[in-house]
Structure formats: C-alpha cells, structure tokens
Design an enzyme around this catalytic site. Structure first.
Site, PDB file in Angstrom:
ATOM      1  N   THR A  61      -3.801   4.526   1.233  1.00 58.18           N
ATOM      2  CA  THR A  61      -4.148   5.039   2.556  1.00 58.18           C
ATOM      3  C   THR A  61      -5.124   6.206   2.451  1.00 58.18           C
ATOM      4  OG1 THR A  61      -1.965   4.367   3.335  1.00 58.18           O
ATOM      5  CG2 THR A  61      -3.152   5.930   4.702  1.00 58.18           C
ATOM      6  N   GLY A  78      -2.124   4.571  -4.507  1.00 59.23           N
ATOM      7  CA  GLY A  78      -2.082   3.363  -5.329  1.00 59.23           C
ATOM      8  C   GLY A  78      -1.080   3.411  -6.460  1.00 59.23           C
ATOM      9  N   ILE A 102       0.836  -1.197   0.000  1.00 54.05           N
ATOM     10  CA  ILE A 102       0.000   0.000   0.000  1.00 54.05           C
ATOM     11  C   ILE A 102       0.873   1.250   0.000  1.00 54.05           C
ATOM     12  CG2 ILE A 102      -0.190   0.086   2.536  1.00 54.05           C
ATOM     13  CD1 ILE A 102      -3.137   0.972   2.133  1.00 54.05           C
ATOM     14  N   CYS A 103       0.340   2.330  -0.606  1.00 54.83           N
ATOM     15  CA  CYS A 103       0.997   3.640  -0.558  1.00 54.83           C
ATOM     16  C   CYS A 103      -0.101   4.671  -0.254  1.00 54.83           C
ATOM     17  CB  CYS A 103       1.737   3.937  -1.864  1.00 54.83           C
ATOM     18  SG  CYS A 103       0.670   4.086  -3.312  1.00 54.83           S
ATOM     19  N   GLN A 104       0.044   5.904  -0.727  1.00 50.93           N
ATOM     20  CA  GLN A 104      -0.958   6.931  -0.448  1.00 50.93           C
ATOM     21  C   GLN A 104      -2.201   6.799  -1.325  1.00 50.93           C
ATOM     22  OE1 GLN A 104      -1.137   9.038   2.054  1.00 50.93           O
ATOM     23  NE2 GLN A 104      -3.037   9.947   1.318  1.00 50.93           N
TER      24      GLN A 104
END
Length: 106
Positions: free
Chosen positions: A97, A73, A69-71
C-alpha cells in the site's frame, strides 16, 4: 540443477500494475484494522495476517486466486509463502500500500 528450491515460489505483481484489475481480483489487505482504516487500495478486503494464517479455510477458497497486500510487501510475502504451502492460489502484491501511486480509500 536447483529447481527444487523454487518449487514453492510465489507469483508476484507490483502494486502499481493492479489499477486495471481492481474489482476483478480478490484483493486481501492483511494489515491490522487501524492500518487498513488509514488508507487502503479500492476493493481491498481487510483480513489481518494473524487471522488468515491461523484459519485460512475460514476466509479463502482453494479454487480461487487471491492477491495479498500489506504496507510494504514484507508481511504479504511471508503470508503468501505460508498460504501457498497450504495449497492456496496466492499472488504477492510487491511494493504494498505504501508504494501505491493511486488514491487510497479511507
């Protein structure tokens, strides 16, 4: 006819489908530490993208599955493609996120 184009496609799951899985999956947040500290999904482990791409064997085991996961995608999608090519079992968390409707941990 063009199935070869999808040979290395990465599995994906929406961030809001993870609630029942948190604590049961290996969730890795590849954002930078300052981003992670501002709020992350419960049970997510922070390993910045540059680190995990440079030395994946240091952080990952090819016999396990990891959700990345990141901020939003974008970074996780790129990282997942690279890690999958290197033989890791990876699932991209789409929406990131920033798209999570639950409470973030700080």
């Amino acid at each position: 006819m063009f199935s070869f184009l999808f040979k290395n496609s990465v599995n994906s799951v929406n961030v809001n489908e993870l609630d029942g899985l948190l604590g049961k999956i290996n969730l890795i947040d590849i954002r930078e530490p300052y981003e992670y500290k501002s709020g992350h999904l419960p049970t997510a482990k922070n390993i910045p993208m540059n680190n995990i791409i440079a030395e994946p064997e240091k952080y990952l085991d090819k016999s396990k599955e990891y959700h990345i996961i990141c901020q939003s995608g974008g970074r996780s999608s790129r990282a997942c493609g690279i890690l999958k090519e290197r033989g890791f079992n990876i699932v991209n968390v789409s929406g990131g996120t920033g798209g999570y409707r639950g409470s973030l941990k700080k």
